[in-house]
Design a protein around this motif. Sequence first.
Motif, PDB file in Angstrom:
ATOM      1  N   ALA A 135      32.686  -8.049 100.714  1.00 29.74           N
ATOM      2  CA  ALA A 135      32.246  -7.865  99.325  1.00 29.74           C
ATOM      3  C   ALA A 135      30.950  -7.060  99.280  1.00 29.74           C
ATOM      4  O   ALA A 135      30.787  -6.156  98.443  1.00 29.74           O
ATOM      5  N   THR A 136      30.031  -7.393 100.168  1.00 32.13           N
ATOM      6  CA  THR A 136      28.763  -6.651 100.229  1.00 32.13           C
ATOM      7  C   THR A 136      29.002  -5.201 100.616  1.00 32.13           C
ATOM      8  O   THR A 136      28.497  -4.272  99.970  1.00 32.13           O
ATOM      9  N   MET A 137      29.781  -4.985 101.676  1.00 33.20           N
ATOM     10  CA  MET A 137      30.015  -3.639 102.179  1.00 33.20           C
ATOM     11  C   MET A 137      30.786  -2.791 101.180  1.00 33.20           C
ATOM     12  O   MET A 137      30.484  -1.601 100.995  1.00 33.20           O
ATOM     13  N   THR A 138      31.785  -3.375 100.538  1.00 33.64           N
ATOM     14  CA  THR A 138      32.592  -2.603  99.580  1.00 33.64           C
ATOM     15  C   THR A 138      31.723  -2.089  98.443  1.00 33.64           C
ATOM     16  O   THR A 138      31.795  -0.906  98.066  1.00 33.64           O
ATOM     17  N   HIS A 139      30.873  -2.974  97.898  1.00 32.06           N
ATOM     18  CA  HIS A 139      30.010  -2.540  96.795  1.00 32.06           C
ATOM     19  C   HIS A 139      28.988  -1.515  97.280  1.00 32.06           C
ATOM     20  O   HIS A 139      28.715  -0.528  96.582  1.00 32.06           O
ATOM     21  N   PHE A 140      28.455  -1.728  98.469  1.00 30.75           N
ATOM     22  CA  PHE A 140      27.507  -0.768  99.043  1.00 30.75           C
ATOM     23  C   PHE A 140      28.150   0.614  99.188  1.00 30.75           C
ATOM     24  O   PHE A 140      27.566   1.639  98.831  1.00 30.75           O
ATOM     25  N   LEU A 141      29.371   0.653  99.711  1.00 26.33           N
ATOM     26  CA  LEU A 141      30.051   1.930  99.940  1.00 26.33           C
ATOM     27  C   LEU A 141      30.450   2.613  98.634  1.00 26.33           C
ATOM     28  O   LEU A 141      30.445   3.840  98.537  1.00 26.33           O
ATOM     29  N   VAL A 142      30.796   1.811  97.612  1.00 25.85           N
ATOM     30  CA  VAL A 142      31.102   2.396  96.304  1.00 25.85           C
ATOM     31  C   VAL A 142      29.876   3.133  95.768  1.00 25.85           C
ATOM     32  O   VAL A 142      29.964   4.266  95.284  1.00 25.85           O
ATOM     33  N   LEU A 143      28.713   2.485  95.861  1.00 24.35           N
ATOM     34  CA  LEU A 143      27.484   3.114  95.393  1.00 24.35           C
ATOM     35  C   LEU A 143      27.125   4.332  96.236  1.00 24.35           C
ATOM     36  O   LEU A 143      26.694   5.367  95.704  1.00 24.35           O
ATOM     37  N   ALA A 144      27.308   4.223  97.555  1.00 27.02           N
ATOM     38  CA  ALA A 144      27.010   5.349  98.441  1.00 27.02           C
ATOM     39  C   ALA A 144      27.923   6.534  98.156  1.00 27.02           C
ATOM     40  O   ALA A 144      27.476   7.686  98.118  1.00 27.02           O
ATOM     41  N   ASP A 145      29.219   6.260  97.934  1.00 20.89           N
ATOM     42  CA  ASP A 145      30.168   7.332  97.623  1.00 20.89           C
ATOM     43  C   ASP A 145      29.812   8.015  96.307  1.00 20.89           C
ATOM     44  O   ASP A 145      29.963   9.236  96.155  1.00 20.89           O
ATOM     45  N   LYS A 146      29.333   7.222  95.353  1.00 19.73           N
ATOM     46  CA  LYS A 146      28.945   7.797  94.061  1.00 19.73           C
ATOM     47  C   LYS A 146      27.769   8.759  94.233  1.00 19.73           C
ATOM     48  O   LYS A 146      27.747   9.848  93.643  1.00 19.73           O
ATOM     49  N   VAL A 147      26.810   8.362  95.057  1.00 18.47           N
ATOM     50  CA  VAL A 147      25.656   9.225  95.311  1.00 18.47           C
ATOM     51  C   VAL A 147      26.095  10.516  95.991  1.00 18.47           C
ATOM     52  O   VAL A 147      25.645  11.612  95.641  1.00 18.47           O
ATOM     53  N   VAL A 148      26.981  10.390  96.979  1.00 13.02           N
ATOM     54  CA  VAL A 148      27.475  11.576  97.687  1.00 13.02           C
ATOM     55  C   VAL A 148      28.198  12.516  96.723  1.00 13.02           C
ATOM     56  O   VAL A 148      27.998  13.735  96.754  1.00 13.02           O
ATOM     57  N   ALA A 149      29.032  11.943  95.844  1.00  8.70           N
ATOM     58  CA  ALA A 149      29.760  12.763  94.874  1.00  8.70           C
ATOM     59  C   ALA A 149      28.801  13.483  93.935  1.00  8.70           C
ATOM     60  O   ALA A 149      28.985  14.673  93.623  1.00  8.70           O
ATOM     61  N   GLU A 150      27.753  12.772  93.490  1.00  8.18           N
ATOM     62  CA  GLU A 150      26.769  13.394  92.602  1.00  8.18           C
ATOM     63  C   GLU A 150      26.027  14.511  93.325  1.00  8.18           C
ATOM     64  O   GLU A 150      25.756  15.568  92.742  1.00  8.18           O
ATOM     65  N   ARG A 151      25.688  14.278  94.590  1.00 11.89           N
ATOM     66  CA  ARG A 151      24.999  15.320  95.365  1.00 11.89           C
ATOM     67  C   ARG A 151      25.884  16.534  95.556  1.00 11.89           C
ATOM     68  O   ARG A 151      25.416  17.678  95.494  1.00 11.89           O
ATOM     69  N   GLU A 152      27.163  16.311  95.812  1.00 11.66           N
ATOM     70  CA  GLU A 152      28.086  17.429  95.976  1.00 11.66           C
ATOM     71  C   GLU A 152      28.205  18.237  94.690  1.00 11.66           C
ATOM     72  O   GLU A 152      28.238  19.468  94.720  1.00 11.66           O
ATOM     73  N   ASP A 153      28.258  17.533  93.545  1.00 10.46           N
ATOM     74  CA  ASP A 153      28.327  18.230  92.256  1.00 10.46           C
ATOM     75  C   ASP A 153      27.066  19.060  92.031  1.00 10.46           C
ATOM     76  O   ASP A 153      27.137  20.214  91.581  1.00 10.46           O
ATOM     77  N   ARG A 154      25.900  18.455  92.342  1.00  7.70           N
ATOM     78  CA  ARG A 154      24.644  19.195  92.166  1.00  7.70           C
ATOM     79  C   ARG A 154      24.574  20.386  93.117  1.00  7.70           C
ATOM     80  O   ARG A 154      24.088  21.463  92.746  1.00  7.70           O
ATOM     81  N   LEU A 155      25.078  20.183  94.348  1.00  9.79           N
ATOM     82  CA  LEU A 155      25.045  21.270  95.326  1.00  9.79           C
ATOM     83  C   LEU A 155      25.930  22.426  94.876  1.00  9.79           C
ATOM     84  O   LEU A 155      25.541  23.592  94.990  1.00  9.79           O
TER      85      LEU A 155
END
Length: 402
Positions: free
Chosen positions: A135-155
């Motif tokens: 449960a901890t890891m899944t939520h952590f990875l969801v947030l991490a993936d969101k950050v990566v997606a936002e960075r890719e969009d900005r890039l």
Amino acid sequence: MLAERLRASRRELTALWLDRISNRIALDPNKVFPTEDLLDHVPLLIDGVAEYIQNPAAEIGADMPVVAKAMELGALRHGQGFDAYQILKEYEFLGGILFTFFTKTVDGIDEPCGKAELMACGSRLFRAITIIQQATMTHFLVLADKVVAEREDRLRAFNRVISHEIKNRIGAVLGASSVLREVPDLPVEKHDELVDIIGRNAREMGDTVDNVIVLSRVGTDDARQHRNIMLPEAIREAVRQLREAAQAAKVDVRIDANIPAIEVNAAVIELCIKNYLSNALKYAEPARGNRFVEISAVEEEKITGKRELIVRVADNGIGVPSDKREHLFERFYRAHEGNVAVTGTGLGLNIVREIAEAQGGRAWAEYPEQGSIFLLALPLRREKEVTGEHRAQTGAETFGGP
């Protein structure tokens, strides 16, 4: 009985877990579980383990409080900049603590039981920890993936903007140089105009590259590893670099005579002043005869007793529309997008703010009746490396963190 003993010892077990985590990472123990609410509710994780051991038919569901707390921990660790390995290590610690507790506890229980029952309890303990960890890891990875997606969009957006900007500049340089080469007998005025086009666009490309380099270093130590000079000298250097642009825009750049003699990071101050000044030159009021930009600076003491350097760049240009001010320092944002006469990437003001915040300061704008005022505030401290004799002679101060 094992579940009851586990519940009774949950506070002590949580404290052991906290100690193990804080001994491993470079984080103050008070920040491992930084709020009383979170620290008080972490034992819910152990309660969830105890419940599953006592009643294996009661699966740990997604709607249970223990899962909510596990997800909250995942969000906290994401915000603290942990990586997935560190979270897995945390739960490895928790598992080790609970298994050790079980091993010691079973020897003191008189209740008769078979080896298979003890093995079953151990299995349920392992499964409970695994479910909470997931449960901890899944939520952590969801947030991490969101950050990566936002960075890719900005890039991608960043690449489009920069590519378009540099392509246009190169086109202007090539066009002007081609005319100079193919038409040797141009009138002097036309010749000078084309040379000015080449120089202006080359400078703009250089500024764009400088901004990209600085932007890539924001938040790293590289942005701080530069020479220190006195503030008046840093301001004069920034103005010197934009002298030709100021002359072309017919803008009088004034430097206040009372700039304090403070030692500053040359790269930070020069880049911030250049971006503020460049912005003022671009948006000078064409219809106004007396166009100017004035640069000043003061030392101020805040209510908290901390002191800061405030640099002020004021102009009497076209100003900023009231409905555009809120987003002015955002990346790629241009308040006068429809003004085809003014080109740019929309990076300058954002870079100033990010650099200021990386230094522990701030950047903002004020809006008088005429023109704009752009400000930069940076914390002041005594420079530890400067000798007492040098301080007495120069009164030198510097800004930034320890």
